[in-house]
Structures are given as C-alpha cells and as structure tokens.
Design a protein around this motif. Structure first.
Motif, PDB file in Angstrom:
ATOM      1  N   ARG A  36      44.264  51.693  37.279  1.00  0.00           N
ATOM      2  CA  ARG A  36      43.476  50.763  36.352  1.00  0.00           C
ATOM      3  C   ARG A  36      42.124  51.489  36.494  1.00  0.00           C
ATOM      4  N   ARG A  49      27.804  38.893  41.645  1.00  0.00           N
ATOM      5  CA  ARG A  49      29.594  39.031  42.250  1.00  0.00           C
ATOM      6  C   ARG A  49      30.269  39.613  43.036  1.00  0.00           C
ATOM      7  N   HIS A  54      39.500  44.158  50.141  1.00  0.00           N
ATOM      8  CA  HIS A  54      40.896  44.126  49.965  1.00  0.00           C
ATOM      9  C   HIS A  54      41.303  44.841  50.883  1.00  0.00           C
ATOM     10  N   TYR A 122      43.376  40.891  47.645  1.00  0.00           N
ATOM     11  CA  TYR A 122      42.278  40.046  47.650  1.00  0.00           C
ATOM     12  C   TYR A 122      42.107  39.330  49.058  1.00  0.00           C
TER      13      TYR A 122
HETATM   14  C1  T46 Z   1      35.955  44.269  42.774  1.00  0.00           C
HETATM   15  C2  T46 Z   1      34.832  44.763  42.235  1.00  0.00           C
HETATM   16  C3  T46 Z   1      34.179  45.952  42.311  1.00  0.00           C
HETATM   17  C4  T46 Z   1      41.926  40.064  35.967  1.00  0.00           C
HETATM   18  O1  T46 Z   1      43.163  40.207  35.847  1.00  0.00           O
HETATM   19  N1  T46 Z   1      42.570  41.839  36.455  1.00  0.00           N
HETATM   20  C5  T46 Z   1      41.872  43.429  37.246  1.00  0.00           C
HETATM   21  O2  T46 Z   1      42.001  44.124  36.517  1.00  0.00           O
HETATM   22  C6  T46 Z   1      40.246  42.910  38.061  1.00  0.00           C
HETATM   23  C7  T46 Z   1      39.437  43.468  38.568  1.00  0.00           C
HETATM   24  C8  T46 Z   1      39.895  40.843  37.284  1.00  0.00           C
HETATM   25  N2  T46 Z   1      41.060  40.905  36.613  1.00  0.00           N
HETATM   26  C9  T46 Z   1      40.294  39.100  37.308  1.00  0.00           C
HETATM   27  C10 T46 Z   1      40.401  38.457  38.106  1.00  0.00           C
HETATM   28  C11 T46 Z   1      39.247  37.072  37.563  1.00  0.00           C
HETATM   29  O3  T46 Z   1      40.431  35.953  36.591  1.00  0.00           O
HETATM   30  O4  T46 Z   1      39.921  38.616  36.770  1.00  0.00           O
HETATM   31  C12 T46 Z   1      38.275  37.552  37.396  1.00  0.00           C
HETATM   32  C13 T46 Z   1      37.030  38.133  37.080  1.00  0.00           C
HETATM   33  O5  T46 Z   1      37.582  38.830  38.857  1.00  0.00           O
HETATM   34  P1  T46 Z   1      36.498  38.979  39.957  1.00  0.00           P
HETATM   35  O6  T46 Z   1      35.733  37.816  40.277  1.00  0.00           O
HETATM   36  O7  T46 Z   1      37.169  39.756  41.434  1.00  0.00           O
HETATM   37  O8  T46 Z   1      35.494  39.925  39.816  1.00  0.00           O
HETATM   38  P2  T46 Z   1      34.246  40.488  41.190  1.00  0.00           P
HETATM   39  O9  T46 Z   1      33.576  41.093  39.800  1.00  0.00           O
HETATM   40  O10 T46 Z   1      34.663  39.773  41.876  1.00  0.00           O
HETATM   41  O11 T46 Z   1      35.201  42.004  41.429  1.00  0.00           O
HETATM   42  C14 T46 Z   1      36.236  42.930  41.217  1.00  0.00           C
HETATM   43  C15 T46 Z   1      36.586  43.093  41.164  1.00  0.00           C
HETATM   44  O12 T46 Z   1      37.980  42.150  41.606  1.00  0.00           O
HETATM   45  C16 T46 Z   1      37.196  43.461  42.580  1.00  0.00           C
HETATM   46  O13 T46 Z   1      38.659  44.181  42.908  1.00  0.00           O
HETATM   47  O14 T46 Z   1      36.072  45.274  43.382  1.00  0.00           O
HETATM   48  O15 T46 Z   1      35.333  43.898  41.166  1.00  0.00           O
END
Ligand code: T46
Length: 136
Positions: A36, A49, A54, A122
């Motif tokens: 991915r 963010r 994980h 997560y």
């Molecule tokens: C991480 C850091 C570095 C998806 O549907 N598919 C995906 O592949 C990802 C990454 C996110 N999403 C959705 C889940 C949430 O509804 O997108 C939204 C935002 O995700 P999140 O709040 O988890 O984003 P970050 O920036 O806090 O974290 C991300 C990655 O989720 C995480 O794995 O290590 O970036």
C-alpha cells in the motif's frame, strides 16, 4: 543498550543533469514488500496527525517535499526527527506510538506500507498503547 527508535534509511539518488530520481526497492532501501502507498499533503496550518501505534504494520515514510517532524514513543522513551529530504526514509515498525507535527505548508509525506489498511491494527489510545507494550 536498546535499539534507537529513529531508524533512518538512505534512499539512493540517481539524479543527473536533468534532475533527481530517488529509488526505493527490495534489496536496497526497502526492507519489505510494499502492499500500500499513501501520501499526506495539503495539511492545514498548526495541524498534528498520527497519535496511534500499529500492532504489526511496518512503513517507510519519505518526505518528498517540504518538512515534517515525527515523534516516536516506545512506551518508555520518546525521540523526534525532522524529515525534509527525499534521500532519507523513516522506518516505523510495530510497537511505536507516532505523532507528526510541524508540517510545512508544502509538505508531501509519502508512506510505503507492508500491508493493506486495517483499522484493527491501530491502537489509537495512548494509555492502551502503554499497557500493550508493557505487557508484551
Ligand atoms: C500512520 C501515519 C504515518 C484509509 O482509509 N486508508 C489508508 O490507507 C489510510 C492511511 C487512512 N485511511 C483513512 C482512515 C481515516 O479515516 O483516512 C483517514 C485518516 O487516517 P488517519 O487518521 O489514521 O491518518 P494519520 O495521518 O493520523 O495516520 C496515517 C496512517 O493512518 C498511519 O498508519 O502511520 O499516517
């Protein structure tokens, strides 16, 4: 002595007089098969963010434009690093609480992951994370 939290990987640069090419491949900068790719961009001013860990996922985070500061916490120690180069990737493994701060307006953070998105992987509660690592 315990392993450093910040694991930076050198990404080979194959640029020439025309400009730059950065290459991440198995046997080189990539320690896993990528399943991915996502990128974080257009981050609004003052936004942070992450704030999760994980259970299994491994990722290589490359800031291909601008800059961002990563903070990693393993349940005992916290370390921070600024990513601002296509030539360096931050390897994030399981069992690390991560936060991303100080995004520059032009930041594009590309993330190469070894698995598809799975919300069950997560841990989004810091107290639960600390309990998780202290019991394993
Ligand atoms: C991480 C850091 C570095 C998806 O549907 N598919 C995906 O592949 C990802 C990454 C996110 N999403 C959705 C889940 C949430 O509804 O997108 C939204 C935002 O995700 P999140 O709040 O988890 O984003 P970050 O920036 O806090 O974290 C991300 C990655 O989720 C995480 O794995 O290590 O970036």
């Amino acid at each position: 002595m315990s392993a450093p939290l910040i694991q930076l990987v050198d990404i080979p640069q194959r640029g020439d007089a025309r400009g730059q090419i950065s290459v991440a491949e198995i046997g080189g900068a990539l320690p896993f098969v990528v399943r991915r790719v996502y990128w974080i961009h257009g981050t609004n001013p003052g936004v942070s963010r992450g704030f999760h860990a994980h259970k299994k996922l491994r990722q290589l985070c490359v800031c291909v434009a601008g800059s961002v500061r990563f903070s990693l916490f393993d349940g005992w120690r916290e370390e921070s690093v600024v990513l601002d180069s296509s030539a360096k990737g931050l390897l994030t493994v399981s069992g690390l609480w991560r936060e991303m701060h100080d995004f520059s307006p032009d930041c594009v953070l590309m993330v190469l992951a070894d698995a598809e998105y799975d919300e069950a992987d997560y841990i989004r509660d810091r107290a639960e994370f600390i309990k998780h690592v202290h019991s394993s």
